[in-house]
Write a protein that holds these residues in place. Structure first.
Motif, PDB file in Angstrom:
ATOM      1  N   VAL A 193       0.828  -1.189   0.000  1.00  0.00           N
ATOM      2  CA  VAL A 193       0.000   0.000   0.000  1.00  0.00           C
ATOM      3  C   VAL A 193       0.864   1.241   0.000  1.00  0.00           C
ATOM      4  O   VAL A 193       1.916   1.285   0.602  1.00  0.00           O
ATOM      5  CB  VAL A 193      -0.931   0.015   1.231  1.00  0.00           C
ATOM      6  CG1 VAL A 193      -0.136  -0.033   2.519  1.00  0.00           C
ATOM      7  CG2 VAL A 193      -1.814   1.259   1.222  1.00  0.00           C
ATOM      8  N   ALA A 213      -0.110   5.626  -0.669  1.00  0.00           N
ATOM      9  CA  ALA A 213      -1.180   6.544  -1.043  1.00  0.00           C
ATOM     10  C   ALA A 213      -0.610   7.892  -1.388  1.00  0.00           C
ATOM     11  O   ALA A 213       0.366   8.330  -0.820  1.00  0.00           O
ATOM     12  CB  ALA A 213      -2.175   6.686   0.099  1.00  0.00           C
ATOM     13  N   PRO A 262      -4.717  -1.165   0.173  1.00  0.00           N
ATOM     14  CA  PRO A 262      -4.888   0.260   0.448  1.00  0.00           C
ATOM     15  C   PRO A 262      -6.134   0.491   1.300  1.00  0.00           C
ATOM     16  O   PRO A 262      -7.122  -0.226   1.176  1.00  0.00           O
ATOM     17  CB  PRO A 262      -5.072   0.866  -0.951  1.00  0.00           C
ATOM     18  CG  PRO A 262      -4.513  -0.133  -1.898  1.00  0.00           C
ATOM     19  CD  PRO A 262      -4.736  -1.470  -1.264  1.00  0.00           C
ATOM     20  N   ARG A 314      -9.016   3.052   1.829  1.00  0.00           N
ATOM     21  CA  ARG A 314      -9.618   4.163   1.101  1.00  0.00           C
ATOM     22  C   ARG A 314      -9.487   5.467   1.875  1.00  0.00           C
ATOM     23  O   ARG A 314      -9.793   5.532   3.075  1.00  0.00           O
ATOM     24  CB  ARG A 314     -11.099   3.892   0.851  1.00  0.00           C
ATOM     25  CG  ARG A 314     -11.774   5.016   0.063  1.00  0.00           C
ATOM     26  CD  ARG A 314     -13.278   4.889   0.020  1.00  0.00           C
ATOM     27  NE  ARG A 314     -13.827   6.118  -0.533  1.00  0.00           N
ATOM     28  CZ  ARG A 314     -14.194   6.295  -1.806  1.00  0.00           C
ATOM     29  NH1 ARG A 314     -14.127   5.281  -2.634  1.00  0.00           N
ATOM     30  NH2 ARG A 314     -14.640   7.461  -2.235  1.00  0.00           N
ATOM     31  N   TRP A 357      -7.624   3.477  -7.700  1.00  0.00           N
ATOM     32  CA  TRP A 357      -6.589   2.490  -7.372  1.00  0.00           C
ATOM     33  C   TRP A 357      -5.922   2.030  -8.663  1.00  0.00           C
ATOM     34  O   TRP A 357      -6.598   1.728  -9.662  1.00  0.00           O
ATOM     35  CB  TRP A 357      -7.199   1.273  -6.663  1.00  0.00           C
ATOM     36  CG  TRP A 357      -7.496   1.502  -5.210  1.00  0.00           C
ATOM     37  CD1 TRP A 357      -7.425   2.679  -4.526  1.00  0.00           C
ATOM     38  CD2 TRP A 357      -7.924   0.517  -4.261  1.00  0.00           C
ATOM     39  NE1 TRP A 357      -7.780   2.508  -3.217  1.00  0.00           N
ATOM     40  CE2 TRP A 357      -8.091   1.194  -3.010  1.00  0.00           C
ATOM     41  CE3 TRP A 357      -8.185  -0.845  -4.329  1.00  0.00           C
ATOM     42  CZ2 TRP A 357      -8.509   0.519  -1.855  1.00  0.00           C
ATOM     43  CZ3 TRP A 357      -8.608  -1.512  -3.181  1.00  0.00           C
ATOM     44  CH2 TRP A 357      -8.760  -0.837  -1.958  1.00  0.00           C
ATOM     45  N   THR A 358      -4.598   1.961  -8.614  1.00  0.00           N
ATOM     46  CA  THR A 358      -3.837   1.523  -9.772  1.00  0.00           C
ATOM     47  C   THR A 358      -2.539   0.900  -9.285  1.00  0.00           C
ATOM     48  O   THR A 358      -2.317   0.751  -8.084  1.00  0.00           O
ATOM     49  CB  THR A 358      -3.558   2.713 -10.718  1.00  0.00           C
ATOM     50  OG1 THR A 358      -2.901   2.237 -11.909  1.00  0.00           O
ATOM     51  CG2 THR A 358      -2.660   3.746 -10.039  1.00  0.00           C
ATOM     52  N   GLN A 363      -4.297   5.828  -5.216  1.00  0.00           N
ATOM     53  CA  GLN A 363      -3.660   4.907  -4.283  1.00  0.00           C
ATOM     54  C   GLN A 363      -3.153   3.672  -5.033  1.00  0.00           C
ATOM     55  O   GLN A 363      -3.768   3.211  -5.994  1.00  0.00           O
ATOM     56  CB  GLN A 363      -4.662   4.485  -3.203  1.00  0.00           C
ATOM     57  CG  GLN A 363      -5.099   5.652  -2.326  1.00  0.00           C
ATOM     58  CD  GLN A 363      -6.118   5.239  -1.276  1.00  0.00           C
ATOM     59  OE1 GLN A 363      -7.203   4.805  -1.605  1.00  0.00           O
ATOM     60  NE2 GLN A 363      -5.748   5.360  -0.009  1.00  0.00           N
ATOM     61  N   SER A 375      -2.085  -0.251  -5.426  1.00  0.00           N
ATOM     62  CA  SER A 375      -2.289  -1.625  -4.986  1.00  0.00           C
ATOM     63  C   SER A 375      -1.477  -2.528  -5.905  1.00  0.00           C
ATOM     64  O   SER A 375      -1.560  -2.399  -7.129  1.00  0.00           O
ATOM     65  CB  SER A 375      -3.766  -2.009  -5.067  1.00  0.00           C
ATOM     66  OG  SER A 375      -3.921  -3.409  -4.954  1.00  0.00           O
ATOM     67  N   LEU A 408      -4.170  -5.607  -7.238  1.00  0.00           N
ATOM     68  CA  LEU A 408      -5.352  -4.780  -7.445  1.00  0.00           C
ATOM     69  C   LEU A 408      -6.634  -5.582  -7.613  1.00  0.00           C
ATOM     70  O   LEU A 408      -7.663  -5.266  -7.014  1.00  0.00           O
ATOM     71  CB  LEU A 408      -5.107  -3.882  -8.661  1.00  0.00           C
ATOM     72  CG  LEU A 408      -6.183  -2.864  -9.006  1.00  0.00           C
ATOM     73  CD1 LEU A 408      -6.567  -2.026  -7.805  1.00  0.00           C
ATOM     74  CD2 LEU A 408      -5.702  -1.968 -10.131  1.00  0.00           C
ATOM     75  N   PHE A 417      -9.320  -5.123  -4.748  1.00  0.00           N
ATOM     76  CA  PHE A 417     -10.517  -4.372  -5.157  1.00  0.00           C
ATOM     77  C   PHE A 417     -11.777  -5.181  -4.863  1.00  0.00           C
ATOM     78  O   PHE A 417     -12.759  -4.651  -4.317  1.00  0.00           O
ATOM     79  CB  PHE A 417     -10.423  -4.027  -6.639  1.00  0.00           C
ATOM     80  CG  PHE A 417     -11.698  -3.466  -7.206  1.00  0.00           C
ATOM     81  CD1 PHE A 417     -12.203  -2.250  -6.758  1.00  0.00           C
ATOM     82  CD2 PHE A 417     -12.410  -4.153  -8.178  1.00  0.00           C
ATOM     83  CE1 PHE A 417     -13.388  -1.730  -7.278  1.00  0.00           C
ATOM     84  CE2 PHE A 417     -13.589  -3.646  -8.697  1.00  0.00           C
ATOM     85  CZ  PHE A 417     -14.079  -2.431  -8.252  1.00  0.00           C
ATOM     86  N   PRO A 465     -12.288   1.554  -3.857  1.00  0.00           N
ATOM     87  CA  PRO A 465     -12.143   2.827  -4.570  1.00  0.00           C
ATOM     88  C   PRO A 465     -13.344   3.060  -5.490  1.00  0.00           C
ATOM     89  O   PRO A 465     -14.225   2.211  -5.608  1.00  0.00           O
ATOM     90  CB  PRO A 465     -10.868   2.613  -5.376  1.00  0.00           C
ATOM     91  CG  PRO A 465     -10.927   1.143  -5.699  1.00  0.00           C
ATOM     92  CD  PRO A 465     -11.508   0.481  -4.475  1.00  0.00           C
ATOM     93  N   ILE A 520     -10.856   1.885 -10.878  1.00  0.00           N
ATOM     94  CA  ILE A 520      -9.614   1.102 -10.926  1.00  0.00           C
ATOM     95  C   ILE A 520      -9.116   1.039 -12.371  1.00  0.00           C
ATOM     96  O   ILE A 520      -9.887   1.248 -13.319  1.00  0.00           O
ATOM     97  CB  ILE A 520      -9.772  -0.331 -10.375  1.00  0.00           C
ATOM     98  CG1 ILE A 520     -10.768  -1.133 -11.219  1.00  0.00           C
ATOM     99  CG2 ILE A 520     -10.162  -0.300  -8.919  1.00  0.00           C
ATOM    100  CD1 ILE A 520     -10.733  -2.628 -10.922  1.00  0.00           C
TER     101      ILE A 520
END
Length: 439
Positions: A14, A16, A56, A58, A67-68, A94, A96, A99, A103, A113, A116
Motif C-alpha cells: 500500500v 497513497a 490500500p 480508502r 486504485w492503480t 492509491q 495496490s 489490485l 478491489f 475505490p 480502478i
C-alpha cells in the motif's frame, strides 16, 4: 509470466498519494506531496513503491479514489489533479500491487475505490462479483477507439469501461542473426538452424518462447488459432461461450501437434520459461523471440539490433494470431460518487493527451485511434506491435477463463515434452469443462 498477470499476485502493499484541488491534507497523503490551498494548485511527487502486504485503505477525505499499480500512479496523479481542480473535489490515487483481489475484497465491504485501472480479462469475474458498474459511452466516443479495444470493454452487451492501451505478442528478431523476417514457421526453423550452424556455438536456441514446466496457455494459443482452434466458441453476438470449450477441437489439436513437432525438434523446450527466456535472447543466443512490448527495453539495453514482425503461419493452417489484451478504466459498482467516477472515466480517459501520457509510461499502443496514429508515425516499434495484433481476438473476459490457464498451459508443456497431442488435449478439455461446472 509473460509480464501480464493472470492470477492473484503473491505480494501486496500500500501507498497513497493524496491530491487536493481544494486545499487541505488527508490521512493518506504522501510525505513527499505538498499542497497549496491558497492558489488552489497541488504538486505531488510520484507515489512510493509499496513495501507492505496490506490493501490500500480508502482515503476517507477524498471525493474520488482511484486504485492503480505503482507504474501508472505518477501519470494518473497529474491528470487526477487536473480533474480535481476543474471539479472542485479531492482526488486520491492509491497504489495496490494486488489490485484485482484487493478491489474485490474491499468492494464487498464498502471500502473500495471509485475507479480502478486493470486488464479487460478481469471483466467477467468483476461483473459476476457485482464489483463494477456499466457505464454510458456514446457512439461518437466509442468510434474514436479501435474496434477490438471497445469490444473488450463489453460483457453481456453492456460497456463496463474505457480502454487506453492494447497489447499483444509478436515475433522479435535479432537482425544480425536473421536479417530477413520469416513468413512461415518452416522458414523460421531453417533460418534459426542456419544461424546456429554459422555461430560457432554462440547461438544455442532457434526460437525463444516461454514454456516452462507448467506451460503457458497465453503463448500456446496462437498455435491453435492458426487452425481455427482456440479455447471457447463464440455466440452469434461475438461473445465467448463458456458452454462450448474447443480445446480438443480438430483445429486446436492440429495446433497442439505443431507444438509437439517443435518440441521433438528441440525448437521449443520446457527448459525455457519466464525466468530465462528474455535473457537468452538479449545475450544473443537465439535469433527469434516470441514476446511482447515489455521485452523491448531490455533488448535495447543489451544492444540487440532487432525488428518486430507478425507471428509466422503454420504449414496446413494460417497465420498464428495472438490474443489481444486491453488495459481499461473501470467504475466501481459501489462508488462513493458514481457520477464523479463516470465523469472522470468517460470524459477524461478518452482525451488524446491522457492516452499519450499513459503510452509514454507503459509503451503500449494507445487504444484511442488519433493517439495511436500520432505515436505510430514516430515509433516503428509501436506500429509493428499493433500490426502483429491487428487480426487477433480479445482475450476471453468471461469468468470461465479462470478454469483454462492451468490445464491448457500444462497440456501444452506436456505435448512439447513428448506426450501425445490428441490424448493430452482431450484430457485438458475434460479438466476445463469440469472446472467450469464447479464454478
Amino acid at each position: 509470466m509473460h509480464k501480464r498477470a493472470f492470477g492473484a499476485a503473491a505480494v501486496t502493499g500500500v501507498a497513497a498519494l493524496l491530491m487536493s484541488a481544494c486545499g487541505g491534507g488527508g490521512e493518506a497523503a504522501s510525505p513527499s506531496a505538498s499542497t497549496s490551498s491558497a492558489s488552489e494548485t497541488t504538486t505531488a511527487a510520484p507515489a512510493p513503491t509499496p513495501t507492505g502486504t496490506e490493501a490500500p485503505v480508502r482515503d476517507a477525505a477524498a471525493d474520488l479514489v482511484i486504485w492503480t499499480d505503482a507504474d501508472r500512479a505518477p501519470i494518473l496523479t497529474k491528470y487526477a489533479q487536473e480533474f480535481g481542480a476543474e471539479n472542485g473535489v479531492k482526488v486520491a490515487v492509491q497504489i495496490s500491487v494486488d489490485l484485482r483481489e484487493q478491489f474485490k475484497d474491499a468492494t464487498k465491504v464498502g471500502k473500495g475505490p471509485d475507479v480502478i485501472v486493470g486488464a479487460h480479462d478481469w471483466l467477467g469475474e468483476l461483473v459476476q462479483n457485482g464489483a463494477v458498474a456499466p457505464i454510458q459511452v456514446s457512439a461518437d466516443v466509442a468510434g474514436k477507439f479501435s474496434e477490438n479495444s471497445i469490444a473488450a470493454t463489453k460483457f453481456n452487451g453492456q460497456t463496463y469501461g474505457v480502454p487506453y492501451a492494447v497489447e499483444n505478442i509478436g515475433l522479435m528478431r535479432n537482425t544480425e542473426l536473421a536479417p530477413t523476417a520469416p513468413k512461415t514457421m518452416d522458414e523460421l526453423v531453417k533460418m534459426g538452424n542456419d544461424a546456429k550452424a554459422k555461430s560457432g556455438g554462440k547461438v544455442t536456441n532457434v526460437l525463444i518462447q516461454a514454456v516452462g514446466k507448467t506451460g503457458n496457455a497465453y503463448y500456446s494459443y496462437p498455435y491453435l488459432s492458426a487452425f481455427d482452434g482456440g479455447i471457447f466458441a463464440t455466440k452469434a453476438n461475438g461473445d465467448y461461450d463458456a458452454n462450448k470449450v474447443i480445446v480438443n477441437s480438430l483445429g486446436s489439436v492440429k495446433g497442439a501437434q505443431v507444438l509437439a513437432d517443435l518440441g521433438k525438434k528441440k525448437i521449443l523446450s520446457t527448459n525455457v520459461g519466464d525466468d530465462n527466456a528474455e535473457g537468452l535472447f538479449t545475450s544473443g543466443k537465439a535469433p527469434f523471440f516470441i514476446t511482447g512490448p515489455w521485452s523491448v527495453p531490455n533488448a535495447k539495453k543489451a544492444g540487440i539490433k532487432y525488428e518486430i514482425t507478425s507471428l509466422p503461419s503454420l504449414a496446413g493452417g494460417g497465420q498464428m494470431q495472438p490474443f489481444l489484451g486491453v488495459q481499461m478504466f473501470y467504475v466501481s459498482a459501489k462508488a462513493k460518487n458514481a457520477v464523479l467516477a463516470q465523469e472522470f472515466v468517460t470524459n477524461y480517459v478518452p482525451r488524446k493527451d491522457v492516452q499519450l501520457a499513459l503510452f509514454e509510461q507503459g509503451g503500449r499502443p494507445p487504444a484511442l485511434k488519433e493517439a495511436y496514429d500520432e505515436v505510430a508515425a514516430k515509433d516503428k516499434d509501436v506500429k509493428a506491435w499493433f500490426e502483429a495484433g491487428k487480426d487477433g481476438k480479445p482475450m476471453p473476459n468471461i469468468p470461465a477463463m479462470n478454469s483454462v490457464w492451468g490445464p491448457l498451459g500444462q497440456a501444452a508443456a506436456d505435448v512439447i515434452s513428448g506426450k501425445d497431442a490428441k490424448a493430452r488435449f482431450d484430457a485438458a478439455q475434460k479438466e476445463i469443462v469440469a472446472n467450469i461446472a464447479k464454478g
